[in-house]
Design a protein around this motif. Structure first.
Motif, PDB file in Angstrom:
ATOM      1  N   LYS A  82       0.836  -1.205   0.000  1.00 35.18           N
ATOM      2  CA  LYS A  82       0.000   0.000   0.000  1.00 35.18           C
ATOM      3  C   LYS A  82       0.869   1.253   0.000  1.00 35.18           C
ATOM      4  O   LYS A  82       0.584   2.219  -0.727  1.00 35.18           O
ATOM      5  CB  LYS A  82      -0.938   0.026   1.205  1.00 35.18           C
ATOM      6  CG  LYS A  82      -1.925   1.192   1.169  1.00 35.18           C
ATOM      7  CD  LYS A  82      -2.820   1.223   2.367  1.00 35.18           C
ATOM      8  CE  LYS A  82      -3.881   2.317   2.229  1.00 35.18           C
ATOM      9  NZ  LYS A  82      -3.291   3.657   1.971  1.00 35.18           N
TER      10      LYS A  82
ATOM     11  N   ASP B 258       0.868   3.862  -3.079  1.00 35.06           N
ATOM     12  CA  ASP B 258       0.503   5.263  -2.834  1.00 35.06           C
ATOM     13  C   ASP B 258       1.581   6.223  -3.336  1.00 35.06           C
ATOM     14  O   ASP B 258       1.290   7.372  -3.686  1.00 35.06           O
ATOM     15  CB  ASP B 258       0.267   5.505  -1.339  1.00 35.06           C
ATOM     16  CG  ASP B 258      -1.021   4.844  -0.842  1.00 35.06           C
ATOM     17  OD1 ASP B 258      -1.861   4.479  -1.680  1.00 35.06           O
ATOM     18  OD2 ASP B 258      -1.176   4.691   0.386  1.00 35.06           O
TER      19      ASP B 258
ATOM     20  N   TYR C  92      -6.054  -3.446  -5.978  1.00 38.59           N
ATOM     21  CA  TYR C  92      -5.203  -2.510  -6.708  1.00 38.59           C
ATOM     22  C   TYR C  92      -5.164  -2.832  -8.202  1.00 38.59           C
ATOM     23  O   TYR C  92      -5.279  -3.987  -8.599  1.00 38.59           O
ATOM     24  CB  TYR C  92      -3.774  -2.545  -6.154  1.00 38.59           C
ATOM     25  CG  TYR C  92      -3.689  -2.218  -4.674  1.00 38.59           C
ATOM     26  CD1 TYR C  92      -3.715  -0.897  -4.235  1.00 38.59           C
ATOM     27  CD2 TYR C  92      -3.582  -3.241  -3.726  1.00 38.59           C
ATOM     28  CE1 TYR C  92      -3.634  -0.605  -2.876  1.00 38.59           C
ATOM     29  CE2 TYR C  92      -3.513  -2.948  -2.372  1.00 38.59           C
ATOM     30  CZ  TYR C  92      -3.532  -1.631  -1.952  1.00 38.59           C
ATOM     31  OH  TYR C  92      -3.463  -1.337  -0.609  1.00 38.59           O
TER      32      TYR C  92
END
Length: 227
Positions: free
Chosen positions: A91, A95, A126
């Protein structure tokens, strides 16, 4: 067709000294900024990098964010282990970067059950392409049963030191709409060296290099286009 959109920048030298012909070491942040601006202005948006390329990813992040072209720069990130596929770690990575493709740095890693399991979990949340970097023709056969989940296959290929890959298998990849990416097209810069350096350091390539040089002059195009 805009051929520039088919060009991918190799990011190894962005973060470390890389390449047989490399005399200047790692590319500075100042020069990397110039390279990225030049590429983006010509619609070259994708960078092939890896977690093992030392400072490459960090420098790409710093420059692309400070220059406000994060959304234009896309990265192929090659990984050598499944540790980065931890949901929390991934993550943070997702990001920070506009990930075009997450690529196993070898077919051995790709074929691991742990890789398959973690990728499947991440794909639920994702958007990114799944890829694998290979070295030998036989690896393509080992990957056949995974063609439905593979989006990109990266192979080594250049005009002198190329490896022969099965044309039928490559056609199959095309039919499956799997992208085929070529890496090392300049053989780590060797093919762009001058004749004197080639003759003194790479005698086995010298005759072929002369042939390429002849084609370059005859057709009035530089060696980059020949390669």
């Amino acid at each position: 067709m805009n051929l520039n959109k088919k060009i991918i920048l190799g990011g190894a030298q962005f973060g470390m000294k890389y390449g047989i012909a490399n005399k200047n070491g790692e590319i500075s942040s100042k020069n990397l900024r110039k390279i990225l601006n030049y590429a983006i202005n010509r619609q070259v948006y994708i960078i092939d990098t890896a977690t093992s390329y030392k400072r490459s990813l960090k420098k790409i992040f710093d420059i692309s964010h400070n220059d406000n072209f994060k959304n234009k720069v896309k990265v192929i990130i090659k990984i050598k282990s499944t540790s980065i596929l931890n949901t929390v770690k991934f993550k943070k990575l997702y990001d920070k970067y506009n990930i075009y493709c997450l690529m196993a740095h070898s077919s051995k890693l790709f074929l691991k059950k742990s890789f398959q399991k973690k990728i499947k979990i991440l794909k639920k949340d994702y958007q990114f392409k799944i890829g694998v970097s290979i070295y030998e023709n036989k690896e393509l056969s080992n990957l056949k049963r995974y063609y439905k989940i593979i989006n990109v296959v990266q192979i080594p290929f250049n005009i002198i030191n190329y490896k022969t890959f099965d044309a039928k298998v490559l056609d199959k990849l095309k039919k499956e709409k799997i992208e085929l990416h070529a890496r090392s097209i300049f053989y780590q810069g060797v093919l762009l060296m001058n004749k004197k350096s080639i003759k003194s350091r790479f005698k086995s390539f010298y005759e072929k290099f002369n042939q390429l040089n002849y084609l370059s002059k005859k057709n009035k195009v530089n060696m980059i286009f020949i390669c």
